[in-house]
Design a protein around this motif. Structure first.
Motif, PDB file in Angstrom:
ATOM      1  N   ASP A  12      98.416   5.295 -14.901  1.00 31.96           N
ATOM      2  CA  ASP A  12      96.859   5.969 -15.284  1.00 31.96           C
ATOM      3  C   ASP A  12      96.294   6.123 -16.939  1.00 31.96           C
ATOM      4  OD1 ASP A  12      96.230   4.523 -12.939  1.00 31.96           O
ATOM      5  OD2 ASP A  12      95.735   6.723 -11.724  1.00 31.96           O
ATOM      6  N   CYS A  13      97.414   6.563 -17.001  1.00 33.99           N
ATOM      7  CA  CYS A  13      96.857   7.712 -18.505  1.00 33.99           C
ATOM      8  C   CYS A  13      98.684   7.631 -19.541  1.00 33.99           C
ATOM      9  CB  CYS A  13      97.375   9.543 -18.333  1.00 33.99           C
ATOM     10  SG  CYS A  13      98.237  10.556 -18.004  1.00 33.99           S
ATOM     11  N   PRO A  40     100.722  14.243 -12.097  1.00 30.62           N
ATOM     12  CA  PRO A  40      99.949  15.267 -10.832  1.00 30.62           C
ATOM     13  C   PRO A  40      98.448  15.119 -11.201  1.00 30.62           C
ATOM     14  CG  PRO A  40     102.046  16.398 -11.485  1.00 30.62           C
ATOM     15  CD  PRO A  40     102.031  14.477 -12.084  1.00 30.62           C
ATOM     16  N   ASP A  41      98.193  15.591 -12.186  1.00 35.93           N
ATOM     17  CA  ASP A  41      96.272  15.547 -13.097  1.00 35.93           C
ATOM     18  C   ASP A  41      95.875  13.888 -12.690  1.00 35.93           C
ATOM     19  OD1 ASP A  41      97.215  18.051 -14.182  1.00 35.93           O
ATOM     20  OD2 ASP A  41      97.586  16.932 -16.173  1.00 35.93           O
ATOM     21  N   CYS A  42      96.676  12.847 -12.752  1.00 35.80           N
ATOM     22  CA  CYS A  42      95.603  12.005 -12.709  1.00 35.80           C
ATOM     23  C   CYS A  42      95.684  11.653 -10.787  1.00 35.80           C
ATOM     24  CB  CYS A  42      96.705  10.369 -12.872  1.00 35.80           C
ATOM     25  SG  CYS A  42      96.220  10.110 -14.908  1.00 35.80           S
ATOM     26  N   ARG A  43      97.171  12.075 -10.550  1.00 39.26           N
ATOM     27  CA  ARG A  43      96.527  12.107  -8.354  1.00 39.26           C
ATOM     28  C   ARG A  43      95.657  12.571  -8.185  1.00 39.26           C
ATOM     29  NH1 ARG A  43     103.026  12.343  -8.565  1.00 39.26           N
ATOM     30  NH2 ARG A  43     102.305  14.405  -8.525  1.00 39.26           N
ATOM     31  N   ALA A  44      95.811  14.372  -8.185  1.00 37.34           N
ATOM     32  CA  ALA A  44      94.836  15.249  -8.330  1.00 37.34           C
ATOM     33  C   ALA A  44      93.112  14.493  -8.642  1.00 37.34           C
ATOM     34  CB  ALA A  44      94.694  16.869  -8.975  1.00 37.34           C
ATOM     35  N   ASP A  49      88.123  11.805  -6.393  1.00 29.19           N
ATOM     36  CA  ASP A  49      87.472  11.031  -6.560  1.00 29.19           C
ATOM     37  C   ASP A  49      86.629  10.762  -5.328  1.00 29.19           C
ATOM     38  OD1 ASP A  49      86.928  11.298  -9.499  1.00 29.19           O
ATOM     39  OD2 ASP A  49      87.706   9.198  -9.917  1.00 29.19           O
ATOM     40  N   ARG A  50      87.968  10.000  -4.460  1.00 29.75           N
ATOM     41  CA  ARG A  50      88.081   9.504  -3.094  1.00 29.75           C
ATOM     42  C   ARG A  50      87.108  10.240  -2.678  1.00 29.75           C
ATOM     43  NH1 ARG A  50      93.886   8.561  -3.140  1.00 29.75           N
ATOM     44  NH2 ARG A  50      94.161  10.360  -2.022  1.00 29.75           N
ATOM     45  N   GLY A  66      99.757  14.979  -2.722  1.00 29.34           N
ATOM     46  CA  GLY A  66      98.796  15.039  -3.504  1.00 29.34           C
ATOM     47  C   GLY A  66      98.766  16.558  -4.361  1.00 29.34           C
ATOM     48  N   TYR A  67     100.288  16.411  -4.504  1.00 28.73           N
ATOM     49  CA  TYR A  67     101.423  18.208  -4.804  1.00 28.73           C
ATOM     50  C   TYR A  67     101.653  17.311  -6.464  1.00 28.73           C
ATOM     51  CZ  TYR A  67     105.124  15.509  -4.386  1.00 28.73           C
ATOM     52  OH  TYR A  67     106.483  14.401  -4.619  1.00 28.73           O
TER      53      TYR A  67
END
Length: 119
Positions: A12-13, A40-44, A49-50, A66-67
């Motif tokens: 993503d980033c 981790p930031d993009c996963r969070a 968002d979900r 999510g960790y």
């Protein structure tokens, strides 16, 4: 099997992030065969968002966990979102960690334990 920390690139980033030995062991213990594709930031952010009106299609698979790599036993997870339901066995109002769809019975924790023990 000895594993080493791996440096991965977030899809993503584009940032580099570390996939630590502990995270690799956690993934393996859960039967995950793919490495995380998001930091981790993009996963969070994706998880948030979900949870706030994102995709409600019901597929429900998380693509990276999510960790964060903190090493704690909770892996930095946020508390579960609970949803109201009525027990199909005793009629008691309860909270469940999923959105009841109506096509399957939902039980309170007491009735769920009894139902599971009777199988």
């Amino acid at each position: 099997m000895v594993t080493l920390d791996k440096s991965l690139t977030c899809r993503d980033c584009g940032q580099q992030f570390l996939f630590t030995t502990g995270e690799q062991e956690y993934f393996a213990s859960r039967g995950f065969t793919n490495e995380p594709s998001r930091c981790p930031d993009c996963r969070a952010a994706r998880k948030a968002d979900r949870g706030n009106g994102g995709s409600q299609s019901g597929g429900g698979y998380s693509s990276g966990g999510g960790y964060s790599g903190g090493g704690s036993s909770s892996y930095g997870r946020a508390p579960r979102e609970m949803h109201p339901a009525v027990c199909a066995r005793c009629g008691k109002e309860t909270q469940v960690p999923f959105v009841p769809r109506g096509d399957r019975p939902v039980y309170c924790s007491d009735c769920f334990s009894r139902e599971r023990a009777s199988r």
